[in-house]
Design an enzyme around this catalytic site. Structure first.
Site, PDB file in Angstrom:
ATOM      1  N   PHE A   1     -15.278   4.545   7.742  1.00 53.73           N
ATOM      2  CA  PHE A   1     -13.908   4.842   7.315  1.00 53.73           C
ATOM      3  C   PHE A   1     -13.637   4.468   5.854  1.00 53.73           C
ATOM      4  CE2 PHE A   1     -14.051   0.869   9.808  1.00 53.73           C
ATOM      5  CZ  PHE A   1     -13.574  -0.057   8.894  1.00 53.73           C
TER       6      PHE A   1
ATOM      7  N   GLU B   1      -8.888 -12.546  -6.190  1.00 53.49           N
ATOM      8  CA  GLU B   1      -8.169 -11.266  -6.098  1.00 53.49           C
ATOM      9  C   GLU B   1      -6.992 -11.212  -7.081  1.00 53.49           C
ATOM     10  OE1 GLU B   1      -7.200 -10.762  -1.936  1.00 53.49           O
ATOM     11  OE2 GLU B   1      -9.297 -10.350  -1.416  1.00 53.49           O
TER      12      GLU B   1
ATOM     13  N   ARG C   1       3.437  -6.223   9.783  1.00 54.76           N
ATOM     14  CA  ARG C   1       2.707  -5.158  10.474  1.00 54.76           C
ATOM     15  C   ARG C   1       3.234  -4.962  11.890  1.00 54.76           C
ATOM     16  NH1 ARG C   1      -3.285  -7.090   8.319  1.00 54.76           N
ATOM     17  NH2 ARG C   1      -3.331  -5.900   6.365  1.00 54.76           N
TER      18      ARG C   1
ATOM     19  N   ARG D   1      -0.666 -14.805   5.807  1.00 52.18           N
ATOM     20  CA  ARG D   1      -1.358 -13.998   6.832  1.00 52.18           C
ATOM     21  C   ARG D   1      -0.518 -13.936   8.113  1.00 52.18           C
ATOM     22  NH1 ARG D   1      -5.877 -10.723   5.512  1.00 52.18           N
ATOM     23  NH2 ARG D   1      -6.707 -11.097   7.581  1.00 52.18           N
TER      24      ARG D   1
ATOM     25  N   LYS E   1       0.836  -1.198   0.000  1.00 56.03           N
ATOM     26  CA  LYS E   1       0.000   0.000   0.000  1.00 56.03           C
ATOM     27  C   LYS E   1       0.879   1.260   0.000  1.00 56.03           C
ATOM     28  CE  LYS E   1      -3.574  -2.498   2.670  1.00 56.03           C
ATOM     29  NZ  LYS E   1      -4.414  -2.434   3.896  1.00 56.03           N
TER      30      LYS E   1
ATOM     31  N   THR F   1      -4.804  -7.114  11.398  1.00 57.67           N
ATOM     32  CA  THR F   1      -5.058  -5.804  10.772  1.00 57.67           C
ATOM     33  C   THR F   1      -4.368  -4.639  11.486  1.00 57.67           C
ATOM     34  OG1 THR F   1      -7.217  -6.691  10.137  1.00 57.67           O
ATOM     35  CG2 THR F   1      -6.907  -4.315   9.886  1.00 57.67           C
TER      36      THR F   1
ATOM     37  N   ASN G   1      -1.478  -0.008   7.373  1.00 61.90           N
ATOM     38  CA  ASN G   1      -0.856  -1.256   7.830  1.00 61.90           C
ATOM     39  C   ASN G   1      -0.046  -1.934   6.724  1.00 61.90           C
ATOM     40  OD1 ASN G   1      -2.917  -2.128   6.248  1.00 61.90           O
ATOM     41  ND2 ASN G   1      -4.086  -3.124   7.871  1.00 61.90           N
TER      42      ASN G   1
ATOM     43  N   TYR H   1     -12.543  -3.611  -1.748  1.00 63.13           N
ATOM     44  CA  TYR H   1     -12.946  -3.318  -0.362  1.00 63.13           C
ATOM     45  C   TYR H   1     -14.467  -3.235  -0.233  1.00 63.13           C
ATOM     46  CZ  TYR H   1      -8.042  -2.624   0.860  1.00 63.13           C
ATOM     47  OH  TYR H   1      -6.691  -2.825   1.092  1.00 63.13           O
TER      48      TYR H   1
ATOM     49  N   HIS I   1      -1.801  -5.587   1.982  1.00 65.48           N
ATOM     50  CA  HIS I   1      -2.997  -6.438   1.926  1.00 65.48           C
ATOM     51  C   HIS I   1      -2.527  -7.839   1.591  1.00 65.48           C
ATOM     52  CE1 HIS I   1      -6.845  -8.173   0.771  1.00 65.48           C
ATOM     53  NE2 HIS I   1      -6.190  -8.691  -0.262  1.00 65.48           N
TER      54      HIS I   1
HETATM   55  P1  ADP Z   1      -7.135  -7.038   6.519  1.00 70.70           P
HETATM   56  O1  ADP Z   1      -6.396  -6.122   5.571  1.00 70.70           O
HETATM   57  O2  ADP Z   1      -6.294  -7.339   7.757  1.00 70.70           O
HETATM   58  O3  ADP Z   1      -7.662  -8.295   5.857  1.00 70.70           O
HETATM   59  P2  ADP Z   1      -9.882  -5.894   6.552  1.00 70.70           P
HETATM   60  O4  ADP Z   1     -10.236  -6.668   5.330  1.00 70.70           O
HETATM   61  O5  ADP Z   1     -10.794  -5.944   7.734  1.00 70.70           O
HETATM   62  O6  ADP Z   1      -8.404  -6.241   7.100  1.00 70.70           O
HETATM   63  O7  ADP Z   1      -9.752  -4.338   6.167  1.00 70.70           O
HETATM   64  C1  ADP Z   1      -9.152  -3.942   4.958  1.00 70.70           C
HETATM   65  C2  ADP Z   1      -8.301  -2.727   5.206  1.00 70.70           C
HETATM   66  O8  ADP Z   1      -9.145  -1.626   5.598  1.00 70.70           O
HETATM   67  C3  ADP Z   1      -7.295  -2.867   6.354  1.00 70.70           C
HETATM   68  O9  ADP Z   1      -6.114  -3.538   5.966  1.00 70.70           O
HETATM   69  C4  ADP Z   1      -7.051  -1.428   6.728  1.00 70.70           C
HETATM   70  O10 ADP Z   1      -6.147  -0.773   5.831  1.00 70.70           O
HETATM   71  C5  ADP Z   1      -8.453  -0.827   6.551  1.00 70.70           C
HETATM   72  N1  ADP Z   1      -9.224  -0.851   7.812  1.00 70.70           N
HETATM   73  C6  ADP Z   1      -9.817  -1.924   8.384  1.00 70.70           C
HETATM   74  N2  ADP Z   1     -10.453  -1.576   9.534  1.00 70.70           N
HETATM   75  C7  ADP Z   1     -10.231  -0.237   9.686  1.00 70.70           C
HETATM   76  C8  ADP Z   1     -10.623   0.730  10.674  1.00 70.70           C
HETATM   77  N3  ADP Z   1     -11.375   0.395  11.743  1.00 70.70           N
HETATM   78  N4  ADP Z   1     -10.231   2.005  10.494  1.00 70.70           N
HETATM   79  C9  ADP Z   1      -9.495   2.367   9.414  1.00 70.70           C
HETATM   80  N5  ADP Z   1      -9.111   1.508   8.445  1.00 70.70           N
HETATM   81  C10 ADP Z   1      -9.459   0.224   8.571  1.00 70.70           C
END
Ligand code: ADP
Length: 156
Positions: free
Chosen positions: A61, A130, A106, A89, A13, A95, A116, A53, A119
């Protein structure tokens, strides 16, 4: 344990690019033993963000994620390996960077839930869909990697 080759989509990212962590991140996946079958830089379009997303589009957010992901190009990578999805993972960590174990990407480099760095696909099915979402067929490479016999073994 069933052994099967799986695919995962990695997105490095904008914070990974801005913080000069691209090489570090690629290196961690290489050293783990994962095979890179696709790698490129792109600007993520609105359409791609809404698809990728989509599970977060009703969250407050969501627009913040859009601004973050579109703040610079990203680098996407398609990785392959036996049991790759769960292994990746673990390499990436959960996350929120501030909760991730030290030793994960992370955990070592992120203090944020949003920023973070990476992805990584969260299921075998999502890994396949994906990779298809971000790579055309002719952007993916099928080749023999000479360390495979040393990365895996006959008896696990
Ligand atoms: P992951 O990337 O760990 O699989 P998710 O699919 O839940 O997590 O979320 C996708 C991305 O959205 C996260 O990697 C992060 O960049 C962002 N994100 C998730 N939850 C939040 C939050 N509460 N506030 C801000 N950004 C978030």
């Amino acid at each position: 344990m069933q052994e099967k080759f799986e695919q995962s989509l990695i997105i490095m990212k904008p914070d990974a690019l801005q913080r000069n962590l691209m090489g570090e991140i690629i290196s961690r996946f290489e050293r783990k033993g994962l095979k890179i079958i696709g790698l490129k830089m792109l600007d993520v379009s609105d359409v791609l963000i809404e698809e990728h997303y989509g599970h977060l589009k009703d969250k407050p957010f969501f627009e913040s994620i859009r601004n973050y992901i579109q703040s610079s190009p990203v680098i996407v990578m398609a990785l392959v390996g036996i049991n790759a999805v769960s292994a990746i993972r673990l390499v990436v960590g959960p996350t929120a960077g501030f909760e991730a174990d030290a030793g994960s990407i992370r955990g070592d480099f992120s203090m944020s839930k949003q920023s973070n760095l990476v992805h990584a696909s969260d299921s075998v099915e999502n890994g396949i869909s994906e990779v298809k979402r971000f790579f055309k067929d002719d952007e993916l490479f099928n080749y023999k990697k000479i360390d495979t016999d040393f990365i895996y073994s006959d008896s696990k």
